[in-house]
Design a protein around this motif. Sequence first.
Motif, short mmCIF file in Angstrom:
data_model
loop_
_atom_site.label_atom_id
_atom_site.label_comp_id
_atom_site.label_asym_id
_atom_site.label_seq_id
_atom_site.Cartn_x
_atom_site.Cartn_y
_atom_site.Cartn_z
N GLN A 26 0.83 -1.21 0.00
CA GLN A 26 0.00 0.00 0.00
C GLN A 26 0.86 1.25 0.00
OE1 GLN A 26 -3.18 0.00 2.96
NE2 GLN A 26 -3.15 -2.22 3.02
N VAL A 27 1.88 1.25 0.88
CA VAL A 27 2.76 2.42 0.95
C VAL A 27 3.53 2.59 -0.35
CG1 VAL A 27 4.81 3.35 2.09
CG2 VAL A 27 2.94 2.45 3.46
N ARG A 28 4.00 1.48 -0.90
CA ARG A 28 4.75 1.57 -2.16
C ARG A 28 3.88 2.18 -3.26
NH1 ARG A 28 5.06 -1.87 -6.40
NH2 ARG A 28 4.38 -3.73 -5.26
N TRP A 29 2.63 1.73 -3.34
CA TRP A 29 1.73 2.26 -4.37
C TRP A 29 1.53 3.77 -4.20
CZ3 TRP A 29 -2.71 -1.97 -4.48
CH2 TRP A 29 -2.22 -3.09 -5.13
N GLN A 30 1.39 4.18 -2.93
CA GLN A 30 1.21 5.62 -2.68
C GLN A 30 2.43 6.41 -3.16
OE1 GLN A 30 0.21 6.54 1.41
NE2 GLN A 30 -1.46 5.05 1.42
N LEU A 31 3.61 5.89 -2.80
CA LEU A 31 4.84 6.59 -3.21
C LEU A 31 4.94 6.64 -4.74
CD1 LEU A 31 7.46 5.05 -0.72
CD2 LEU A 31 6.32 7.26 -0.56
N GLU A 32 4.60 5.53 -5.36
CA GLU A 32 4.68 5.48 -6.83
C GLU A 32 3.74 6.51 -7.46
OE1 GLU A 32 5.75 0.72 -7.08
OE2 GLU A 32 4.00 1.48 -8.12
N ASP A 33 2.55 6.62 -6.87
CA ASP A 33 1.57 7.58 -7.39
C ASP A 33 2.12 9.01 -7.31
OD1 ASP A 33 -0.23 5.70 -8.03
OD2 ASP A 33 -1.61 6.06 -6.35
N VAL A 34 2.68 9.34 -6.14
CA VAL A 34 3.19 10.71 -5.99
C VAL A 34 4.33 10.95 -6.98
CG1 VAL A 34 4.05 12.42 -4.37
CG2 VAL A 34 2.70 10.52 -3.53
N MET A 35 5.22 9.97 -7.08
CA MET A 35 6.36 10.16 -7.99
C MET A 35 5.89 10.31 -9.43
SD MET A 35 8.74 10.46 -5.91
CE MET A 35 10.17 10.64 -6.96
N SER A 36 4.94 9.49 -9.84
CA SER A 36 4.52 9.64 -11.24
C SER A 36 3.76 10.95 -11.45
CB SER A 36 3.76 8.43 -11.78
OG SER A 36 3.00 7.83 -10.81
N SER A 37 3.10 11.45 -10.39
CA SER A 37 2.43 12.76 -10.54
C SER A 37 3.47 13.86 -10.75
CB SER A 37 1.56 13.06 -9.32
OG SER A 37 2.36 13.49 -8.24
N MET A 38 4.72 13.60 -10.34
CA MET A 38 5.77 14.60 -10.56
C MET A 38 6.59 14.27 -11.81
SD MET A 38 7.13 15.67 -6.76
CE MET A 38 7.39 14.07 -6.02
N GLY A 39 6.09 13.37 -12.62
CA GLY A 39 6.74 13.11 -13.91
C GLY A 39 7.84 12.06 -13.88
N PHE A 40 7.89 11.27 -12.81
CA PHE A 40 8.90 10.21 -12.74
C PHE A 40 8.32 8.91 -13.30
CE2 PHE A 40 12.28 11.76 -9.74
CZ PHE A 40 11.78 13.04 -9.56
N ILE A 41 9.13 8.20 -14.09
CA ILE A 41 8.72 6.86 -14.47
C ILE A 41 9.00 5.94 -13.28
CG2 ILE A 41 9.08 7.05 -16.96
CD1 ILE A 41 11.81 5.66 -16.49
N VAL A 42 8.26 4.85 -13.19
CA VAL A 42 8.48 3.89 -12.10
C VAL A 42 8.91 2.56 -12.72
CG1 VAL A 42 7.42 2.66 -10.19
CG2 VAL A 42 6.76 5.02 -10.64
N GLU A 43 10.07 2.05 -12.30
CA GLU A 43 10.56 0.81 -12.91
C GLU A 43 11.00 -0.20 -11.88
OE1 GLU A 43 11.33 1.43 -17.46
OE2 GLU A 43 12.53 0.02 -16.28
N ASP A 44 10.91 -1.44 -12.30
CA ASP A 44 11.32 -2.58 -11.51
C ASP A 44 12.70 -3.01 -12.02
OD1 ASP A 44 10.95 -4.46 -9.65
OD2 ASP A 44 9.55 -5.70 -10.81
N LYS A 70 19.59 12.87 -23.05
CA LYS A 70 18.23 13.17 -22.58
C LYS A 70 18.18 13.20 -21.05
CE LYS A 70 15.67 13.32 -26.37
NZ LYS A 70 16.69 13.12 -27.37
N PRO A 71 17.35 14.11 -20.50
CA PRO A 71 17.15 14.10 -19.04
C PRO A 71 16.33 12.88 -18.62
CG PRO A 71 15.64 15.66 -20.05
CD PRO A 71 16.51 15.13 -21.16
N ILE A 72 16.30 12.63 -17.36
CA ILE A 72 15.52 11.48 -16.87
C ILE A 72 15.02 11.73 -15.46
CG2 ILE A 72 17.68 10.35 -16.16
CD1 ILE A 72 16.27 7.65 -16.52
N ARG A 73 13.81 11.22 -15.20
CA ARG A 73 13.27 11.18 -13.83
C ARG A 73 12.74 9.77 -13.62
NH1 ARG A 73 9.29 16.43 -13.67
NH2 ARG A 73 10.72 17.76 -14.83
N ALA A 74 13.24 9.11 -12.62
CA ALA A 74 12.79 7.73 -12.43
C ALA A 74 12.73 7.39 -10.95
CB ALA A 74 13.74 6.77 -13.14
N ALA A 75 11.75 6.55 -10.59
CA ALA A 75 11.65 5.99 -9.24
C ALA A 75 11.70 4.48 -9.38
CB ALA A 75 10.36 6.43 -8.57
#
Length: 337
Positions: free
Chosen positions: A111-129, A189-194
């Motif tokens: 649950q916490v991970r999903w919340q963090l991922e949501d916030v990060m993607s709202s700031m334009g970060f891709i989320v990768e495994d 290229k720039p990058i934003r990733a979580a």
Amino acid sequence: MQNTIQHKFEKEIIQVQTRDELEAVYQTYFARKSGSFSKLMQGLKDLSKDERKLYGKALNDMKMKMEKAYDSKKAELNKVELSAQIAKEHIDVTQPKLPVKERGHIHPRTQVRWQLEDVMSSMGFIVEDGPELESDYYVFDTLNIPSYHPARDTQDTFYIKNHPDWTMRSHVSNMQVRLMHKYNENGTKPIRAAYPGRTFRNEATDATHEHTFYQFEALMVDRHITIANLVGVIKELLHALYKRNIEVRLRPSYFPFVEPGFELDIKYVDTNKNEKWMEMLGCGLMHPNVLKAAGYDSHKWNGLAFGMGLDRLVLLKYGIEDIRFLMSCDLRFLKQF
Ligand code: PHE
């Protein structure tokens, strides 16, 4: 003679046990042609008119009595059969409810991970495994951790037998240069990733340490990244998670892959209402050697990175005192969240 027939019939009927037996007895008396009672009835037609009247009435009375005996026996047998059937199909409503298959429950860490991922993607970060079994190239070399660095010590890091350059990653920072190699198009290229993930360290297990745990990290590379960006992104993330403004402070610290490097503490109020600082995560501006390993010109590009223990955040968010609960698979614990 007639009465004898009636008594015989009644006696026989009392003894029958089943409906089939009852039916058989009935037939020996009342079968249309051969039944002994039916024969008596047939005999009436040979009598004189007066006799017929007399006997006819007597026979009819008898028939009624015999049929009554038959009916009540039949009802009795039906009742017996019914209660036998009820006994057989009986449902005990006082029996405790048997366990039903339970639906799964989202783990508090997820649950916490999903919340963090949501916030990060709202700031334009891709989320990768990323991979848990990793080459020491991505876990150490690209991160400015040379082979003589103590972080490589086998006391901390799990290595794979007969594969000296394979490790179970000791942090998710292995994803830094991996992701930059994948997305920065040779440093243009720039990058934003979580990148959240599972990590492994050879640690003795206690209330705050596990050999297997989860981290959440993020990086951002662009032309003008500053410490203000670093603090801004982290505060935004913590604010979204804890639903309140979080006061933070930076303390200088050392991680080979950032320069300058910091530990970030957050202010919280303990149960005695005392304000305290708690160490929360490691962070800093990306070390030029890491930018270079990723293919960037470190004079034109810079970046930020921060990483934290995910379990730590979970413990803090829910006030859980022992990290081992998170691994326990105990539904009594997990269902509280
Ligand atoms: N990888 C570090 C750790 O595992 C955390 C960190 C990430 C520090 C990014 C600085 C920057 O402790």
